[in-house]
Design an enzyme around this catalytic site. Structure first.
Site, PDB file in Angstrom:
ATOM      1  N   SER A 140       1.064  -1.260  -0.122  1.00 18.90           N
ATOM      2  CA  SER A 140       0.014  -0.385  -0.233  1.00 18.90           C
ATOM      3  C   SER A 140       0.709   0.698   0.135  1.00 18.90           C
ATOM      4  CB  SER A 140      -0.897   0.082   1.757  1.00 18.90           C
ATOM      5  OG  SER A 140      -1.378   1.455   1.618  1.00 18.90           O
ATOM      6  N   TYR A 152      -2.586  -1.018  10.059  1.00 23.82           N
ATOM      7  CA  TYR A 152      -2.212  -1.406   8.733  1.00 23.82           C
ATOM      8  C   TYR A 152      -1.077  -1.220   7.923  1.00 23.82           C
ATOM      9  CZ  TYR A 152      -3.651  -1.719   3.507  1.00 23.82           C
ATOM     10  OH  TYR A 152      -3.795  -2.300   2.473  1.00 23.82           O
TER      11      TYR A 152
END
Length: 253
Positions: A140, A152
């Site tokens: 990401s 995350y």
């Protein structure tokens, strides 16, 4: 463009929906032998039907090391070898760091980081015998800069770091390891879809302010980059982390 992937054995984790499903569909179009992994057997079967039976399915909970080992053993027993591994399984949990329980940090690392590390190691042992292979980790842009949920971000940052280290180890064996870092991607089963439906005005303003391209990305646009990286056309791309984000990332590299 012929990406020379016809007949190659491709294993995609988290392949029953979203980005993973789009990646699977793109490899099917290239004529590859595609296998997808997920926890939800019904979702796997639905995806296989949707793709005309052109994918093999494997059910596994990738947060468990024993299931990862069983998955790879079963896959190699059935397919004989593995040419490409796509570590796409992942998810988001928690909130800000102070309020997020340690248990959620551990869960995020197990799903987003340790599963990919372990699967990469298992696949590489097989790929070494062929002196060939490609491993692509779906990370990401928020593994490269601040934003999003801390659990995350942490796990994706760790995976980007692992990608570079493992790439340098593996390239002498002909195994290329890279990562793809998507920005905000809109698909039917993703968080952005739910947020857009709940607050179309607010999310519309987010897109206007944060994504120079002026729209969300699509899962298919990520899949196009992944299939290229998996192909011999990307033979000199090693240890890279490639943004697929419409200019959303604020970094200079």
């Amino acid at each position: 463009m012929d990406l020379q992937l016809h007949g190659k054995n491709i294993l995609i984790t988290g392949g029953s929906k979203g980005i993973g499903k789009a990646i699977a569909a793109e490899f099917v179009r290239e004529g590859a032998n595609v296998s997808i992994v997920a926890r939800d057997l019904k979702a796997l079967e639905d995806t296989r039907i949707e793709m005309g039976g052109n994918v093999s399915i494997f059910q596994a909970d990738l947060t468990r090391a024993v299931e990862r080992e069983k998955l790879m053993a079963n896959y190699i027993s059935e397919k004989g070898t593995i040419d490409v591994l796509i570590n796409n399984a992942g998810g988001s949990n928690g909130g800000n760091g102070a309020e997020t329980a340690m248990e959620l940090f551990y869960e995020a690392m197990e799903l987003n980081y340790f599963s990919a590390v372990h699967m990469s190691k298992l696949a590489a042992e097989v790929m070494k015998d062929a002196m060939s292979g490609a491993i692509i980790n779906i990370t990401s842009i928020f593994g490269r800069e601040s934003g999003g949920k801390v659990t995350y971000n942490n796990s994706k940052a760790a995976l980007i770091s692992f990608t570079k280290s493992f790439a340098d180890e593996m390239i002498p064996f002909g195994i290329r390891v890279n990562s793809v870092a998507p920005g905000s991607i809109l698909h039917d089963t993703g968080n952005w879809k739910r947020r857009l439906e709940a607050d179309p005005e607010g999310i519309g303003q987010f897109v206007k302010n944060q994504i120079p391209a002026g729209r969300f990305g699509t899962a298919e646009e990520v899949a196009h980059v992944v299939t290229f990286l998996a192909s011999p056309k990307a033979s000199w791309v090693v240890g890279a982390s490639i943004n697929v984000d419409g200019g959303q990332s604020k970094m200079n590299f």
